[in-house]
Motif scaffolding. Sequence first.
Motif, PDB file in Angstrom:
ATOM      1  N   ASP A   1       0.800  -1.329  -0.066  1.00 54.48           N
ATOM      2  CA  ASP A   1       0.302   0.029   0.217  1.00 54.48           C
ATOM      3  C   ASP A   1       1.217   1.753   0.197  1.00 54.48           C
ATOM      4  N   ARG A   2       2.201   0.811   0.483  1.00 53.38           N
ATOM      5  CA  ARG A   2       2.949   2.363   0.713  1.00 53.38           C
ATOM      6  C   ARG A   2       3.773   2.736  -0.954  1.00 53.38           C
ATOM      7  N   LEU A   3       3.437   2.181  -2.190  1.00 47.23           N
ATOM      8  CA  LEU A   3       3.737   2.357  -3.321  1.00 47.23           C
ATOM      9  C   LEU A   3       2.430   2.703  -3.984  1.00 47.23           C
ATOM     10  N   SER A   4       2.721   3.383  -4.743  1.00 47.51           N
ATOM     11  CA  SER A   4       1.852   4.482  -6.143  1.00 47.51           C
ATOM     12  C   SER A   4       1.448   3.637  -6.675  1.00 47.51           C
ATOM     13  N   PRO A   5       0.136   3.582  -7.371  1.00 48.31           N
ATOM     14  CA  PRO A   5      -1.240   2.442  -7.765  1.00 48.31           C
ATOM     15  C   PRO A   5      -0.043   1.708  -8.825  1.00 48.31           C
ATOM     16  N   GLN A   6       1.173   2.703 -10.062  1.00 49.09           N
ATOM     17  CA  GLN A   6       1.248   1.716 -10.844  1.00 49.09           C
ATOM     18  C   GLN A   6       2.724   0.858 -10.688  1.00 49.09           C
ATOM     19  N   GLU A   7       3.352   1.438  -9.037  1.00 53.19           N
ATOM     20  CA  GLU A   7       4.246   0.650  -8.881  1.00 53.19           C
ATOM     21  C   GLU A   7       4.137  -0.349  -8.946  1.00 53.19           C
ATOM     22  N   ARG A   8       3.280  -0.651  -8.028  1.00 57.92           N
ATOM     23  CA  ARG A   8       2.096  -1.878  -7.738  1.00 57.92           C
ATOM     24  C   ARG A   8       1.696  -2.380  -8.678  1.00 57.92           C
ATOM     25  N   LEU A   9       1.138  -2.202 -10.154  1.00 60.10           N
ATOM     26  CA  LEU A   9       0.507  -2.638 -11.172  1.00 60.10           C
ATOM     27  C   LEU A   9       1.433  -3.456 -11.517  1.00 60.10           C
ATOM     28  N   VAL A  10       3.037  -2.925 -11.859  1.00 59.25           N
ATOM     29  CA  VAL A  10       3.768  -3.572 -12.117  1.00 59.25           C
ATOM     30  C   VAL A  10       4.916  -4.357 -11.527  1.00 59.25           C
ATOM     31  N   LEU A  11       5.172  -3.850 -10.286  1.00 56.65           N
ATOM     32  CA  LEU A  11       5.310  -5.301  -9.683  1.00 56.65           C
ATOM     33  C   LEU A  11       4.608  -6.634  -9.052  1.00 56.65           C
ATOM     34  N   VAL A  12       3.424  -5.858  -9.670  1.00 53.32           N
ATOM     35  CA  VAL A  12       2.219  -7.403  -9.374  1.00 53.32           C
ATOM     36  C   VAL A  12       2.270  -8.584 -10.406  1.00 53.32           C
ATOM     37  N   LEU A  13       2.428  -7.704 -11.866  1.00 58.22           N
ATOM     38  CA  LEU A  13       2.247  -8.046 -13.091  1.00 58.22           C
ATOM     39  C   LEU A  13       3.200  -9.204 -13.049  1.00 58.22           C
TER      40      LEU A  13
END
Length: 174
Positions: free
Chosen positions: A97-109
Amino acid sequence: MRERRSEQERRHAREFERFVAGGAGRLLHTATLLTGEPAARPAPAAEELLLRALSRTYADWDRLRGDDPYAHTRRELAALFAHTARRHRRPRGGPLDRLSPQERLVLVLRFHEDVAEEQTAAQLGLPAERVRTLCLHALGELRSRRPVPAPSPEAGSAPTSAPGTGTTPDPTAP
């Protein structure tokens, strides 16, 4: 004609139900990571995101012949998340949750779903270098904010030196 069509619709519905039964748990976990919600509690935003992605997959079910429905649903999930990312900026207590949504999306993918960097870039409409940069920044952010391990109870309660001597006591001494 009508009977034939309804039999085909029932068959498609059964196929879709089997797909959801097999892949919904992992897809929900992916959606939970994307939304930044904790996995231990109910995740209404993740459930809504997954429901919308599954609805789109079901609508495209006839056209998916030969394609992987899991990959299609994952693409839909990522696209829906990217379009609604502004809703998911507020910290919710999840691991990312401390990451930006775009960073979260990239990491998860990239790491949870194991999608290649080039495929991630193409799916998100970004250059591969940008995906690499976002990934490295997000990993650095997660590493820099690791929680400090709590001292063990044994280390905090044992005396460090004998009073007045400046030496550590021998635990085997009587």
